[in-house]
Write a protein that holds these residues in place. Structure first.
Motif, PDB file in Angstrom:
ATOM      1  N   PHE A 185     -11.209  -6.684  29.078  1.00  0.00           N
ATOM      2  CA  PHE A 185     -10.021  -6.162  29.764  1.00  0.00           C
ATOM      3  C   PHE A 185     -10.149  -6.623  31.209  1.00  0.00           C
ATOM      4  O   PHE A 185     -11.048  -6.201  31.931  1.00  0.00           O
ATOM      5  CB  PHE A 185      -9.965  -4.638  29.688  1.00  0.00           C
ATOM      6  N   HIS A 208      -5.243  -1.132  25.847  1.00  0.00           N
ATOM      7  CA  HIS A 208      -6.227  -2.136  25.409  1.00  0.00           C
ATOM      8  C   HIS A 208      -7.290  -1.511  24.507  1.00  0.00           C
ATOM      9  O   HIS A 208      -7.572  -2.023  23.415  1.00  0.00           O
ATOM     10  CB  HIS A 208      -6.890  -2.768  26.629  1.00  0.00           C
ATOM     11  N   ASN A 209      -7.873  -0.401  24.944  1.00  0.00           N
ATOM     12  CA  ASN A 209      -8.971   0.218  24.190  1.00  0.00           C
ATOM     13  C   ASN A 209      -8.517   0.767  22.849  1.00  0.00           C
ATOM     14  O   ASN A 209      -9.292   0.798  21.893  1.00  0.00           O
ATOM     15  CB  ASN A 209      -9.615   1.331  25.022  1.00  0.00           C
ATOM     16  N   THR A 249      -7.338  -8.567  26.888  1.00  0.00           N
ATOM     17  CA  THR A 249      -6.105  -8.192  27.579  1.00  0.00           C
ATOM     18  C   THR A 249      -6.201  -8.544  29.057  1.00  0.00           C
ATOM     19  O   THR A 249      -7.225  -8.285  29.694  1.00  0.00           O
ATOM     20  CB  THR A 249      -5.850  -6.677  27.441  1.00  0.00           C
ATOM     21  N   ALA A 303     -10.134 -13.491  30.047  1.00  0.00           N
ATOM     22  CA  ALA A 303      -9.559 -12.449  29.186  1.00  0.00           C
ATOM     23  C   ALA A 303      -9.313 -12.939  27.764  1.00  0.00           C
ATOM     24  O   ALA A 303      -8.757 -12.193  26.951  1.00  0.00           O
ATOM     25  CB  ALA A 303      -8.248 -11.949  29.789  1.00  0.00           C
ATOM     26  N   ALA A 350      -5.529   0.132  30.474  1.00  0.00           N
ATOM     27  CA  ALA A 350      -6.843   0.134  29.818  1.00  0.00           C
ATOM     28  C   ALA A 350      -6.802   0.950  28.533  1.00  0.00           C
ATOM     29  O   ALA A 350      -7.447   0.594  27.535  1.00  0.00           O
ATOM     30  CB  ALA A 350      -7.898   0.694  30.772  1.00  0.00           C
TER      31      ALA A 350
END
Length: 612
Positions: free
Chosen positions: A363, A353-354, A406, A402, A350
């Protein structure tokens, strides 16, 4: 008209206040539609009261003068937008001398023989200069007649009143522009980057700090669509304008990773707010951003970073992972995260992704080991109605959900081989067919996978495709177990206590004795077990300081077993695995190689079933 008279005296105050403003480029001051409408009413009123064919407000733009407002009349030869060279015109003298001019009959004065106005039949003229607050001529307000006309004192007073009203309008524009210039100067001297755009994403402002941080010059971006100026949305997946302009925008705050024009990665902190006009209508956004690249890099280098991207820890092994997450923020390469159960693999996924340009987009996590083969394929790729018993409607799979973001495949080593083949195609081509469907679906997804088993060993055993292994393992990240970063236990414990306090739990903190046990414990369940242990201890402590007897039974038994056995050699998975390999799997021989008893080795293997 009385209302206008009441506000005219303020012109004197504004003029004296604003005439000292240096360096105002008046060609950039736009006459608003509201003022133009007011000026149109002025010339129409003047023409009607004085009963003449032409009443005009003119704007000078050397060496020309342009009709800005002209009364509406069939007998008026002038219209808005007409442009004439100043030479020989009545207005030329008004502009030069900046004073009133009265010409009752130009036909009686040879001075006006070459005046173009006479060719239009306008032989009489009364005009006043309209001045900016700093004394520079804006233009004129004038009346013209096709017959001799001396006008009169009351008409001169009427014209003078409207001249002052027009100058008041200019003073307001001048003040507004001056305020904006002052604000622009302030914004240009900030260390934070500032960017503003309207609802159509057209960039209206870009300060010097924004130029320095992004590498783009303001001339390259001003007036352009934000998405086109930077080769894509400046805010990446967090852009609120990707699907068109929103109706409004609340204050947003988020981390952002960008590539400068030169391709250098930059870590920013972004703050975005909506802007409204005088009526309260949403008209665009203004955003400020700080460059934290050097600060984060320095903190990472000196070990002063206690957390990053929602992950807690300052151990050198964790600082290395933070650097890897930062490196992954500006690209879309597949990442494979390895580590024991409970080390925080999904949290790292995560975080990647962020921190990436996809942050703000979906996500979507899925645990591949928690679902049977038939259900797993449908969960990943979706299905069409009637594909199997119970498929009563079309359903999107995780890949489609998604799209743009991601997909996190946890326990990817548990994927059945038939699903692995389909996954390989999606990674290679970005397309797949839902279960039972014939229509090909295209997706744009970043893939992050994780496993608590050694994926390379699974390939050697024939449980995992080698071609898929090289596709998902482009960038490997290994998470250390908690026992290998025990210095992080106090930081993690404090973090969890604060989180539980937000949930309404009460505590006075951890005692030194309880913390000492936590630090010495081996934590086979890693960070997840630590979190559960603190939650359990909070309940047992009932708002008091957490003592050793408030800890879970496993930790208390660990304390007693250590005190009864005395000091023993510390085991770790790597050394145990090596000993087992050397002994050919003989545990008694492996225990002798490690210098521990068989019971100790058996207890260790029970705690770490992945070691074999």
């Amino acid at each position: 008209m009385k209302k206008d008279k009441d506000i005219i005296p303020n012109t004197l105050y504004l003029s004296s206040k604003l005439s000292k403003e240096p360096g105002i480029r008046k060609e950039y001051i736009r006459i608003t539609d509201k003022i133009l409408n007011s000026w149109q009413k002025i010339v129409d009123t003047i023409a009607e009261i004085i009963n003449i064919p032409s009443a005009l407000i003119m704007k000078v733009n050397h060496p020309y003068i342009e009709v800005f407002s002209s009364n509406i009349s069939n007998n008026n030869p002038y219209k808005a937008g007409d442009r004439e060279h100043l030479t020989g015109l009545y207005c030329e003298e008004v502009i030069k001398k900046k004073e009133k001019l009265l010409v009752p009959n130009a036909m009686k004065d040879k001075k006006w023989n070459k005046n173009p106005d006479i060719k239009l039949g306008m032989i009489s003229y009364l005009g006043f200069p309209i001045l900016w607050p700093d004394g520079e001529a804006f233009g004129t307000i004038c009346v013209l007649d096709s017959k001799e006309n001396r006008y009169g004192k009351r008409y001169e007073e009427l014209m003078l009143m409207f001249k002052e009203l027009a100058e008041f309008h200019l003073a307001l524009l001048f003040q507004d522009f001056s305020d904006k210039k002052n604000l622009e100067n302030i914004l240009n001297n900030l260390t934070e980057g500032i960017i503003a755009h309207d609802k159509q994403r057209r960039i209206l402002f870009f300060n010097r700090a924004a130029e320095k941080i992004t590498g783009y010059r303001r001339e390259e971006v001003l007036g352009k669509d934000c998405h086109e100026a930077f080769g894509g949305p400046f805010c990446g997946g967090r852009c609120s304008f990707q699907q068109g302009p929103p109706d409004s925008l609340e204050h947003l705050y988020y981390p952002l990773n960008i590539l400068t024009k030169e391709g250098q990665p930059r870590r920013l902190e972004m703050s975005v707010s909506g802007t409204n006009d005088n009526t309260g209508a949403f008209v665009g956004v203004i955003a400020s951003f700080r460059d934290l690249t050097e600060m984060i890099g320095l903190k990472t280098q000196v070990g002063d970073l206690t957390g990053f991207a929602g992950i807690i820890g300052r151990d050198p092994k964790m600082l290395k992972i933070y650097r890897q997450i930062r490196d992954m923020a500006t690209n879309d390469y597949p990442v494979h995260i390895s580590g024991e159960t409970g080390t925080g693999k999904e949290l790292v996924a995560a975080g990647i992704h962020n921190e990436s340009r996809r942050g703000g987009m979906p996500f979507v996590p899925i645990n591949c080991g928690a679902l049977p083969e038939g259900v797993l394929e449908s969960e990943l790729f979706g299905h069409v109605k009637g594909a199997f018993t119970g498929a009563i409607r079309d359903k999107k799979g995780r890949f489609e959900l998604a799209n743009g973001g991601t997909l996190f495949l946890d326990e990817v080593s548990d994927l059945p081989l038939v699903v692995q083949a389909k996954l390989l195609r999606v990674i290679q081509e970005g397309t797949f067919e839902p279960v039972g469907g014939e229509k090909t679906v295209s997706v744009n997804v970043r893939l992050i996978s994780a496993a608590n088993r050694n994926l390379k060993h699974e390939v050697e055993k024939g449980n995992f495709r080698d071609d898929l292994y090289y596709r998902v393992n482009v960038v490997p990240i290994h998470l250390p177990p908690l026992r290998e970063r025990k210095n992080d236990i106090p930081i993690l414990a404090e973090h969890f206590l604060k989180e539980f306090l937000k949930e309404g739990q009460k505590t006075l903190g951890l005692s030194k004795e309880a913390l000492a046990i936590m630090i010495s414990y081996q934590w086979p369940g890693n960070v997840r077990e630590l979190q559960s242990a603190i939650r359990f201890a909070l309940i047992k402590a009932r708002g008091r300081i957490i003592q050793p007897d408030n800890l879970p039974m496993e930790l208390q038994e660990w304390k007693h077993s250590r005190s009864s056995r005395g000091p023993s050699r510390k085991l770790d998975p790597e050394s145990v695995q090596e000993a087992l390999n050397r002994s050919g799997g003989n545990k008694a021989k492996a225990a002798r190689l490690l210098g521990v008893g068989r019971a100790t080795l058996y207890r260790f293997l029970a705690d770490f079933p992945d070691v074999s």
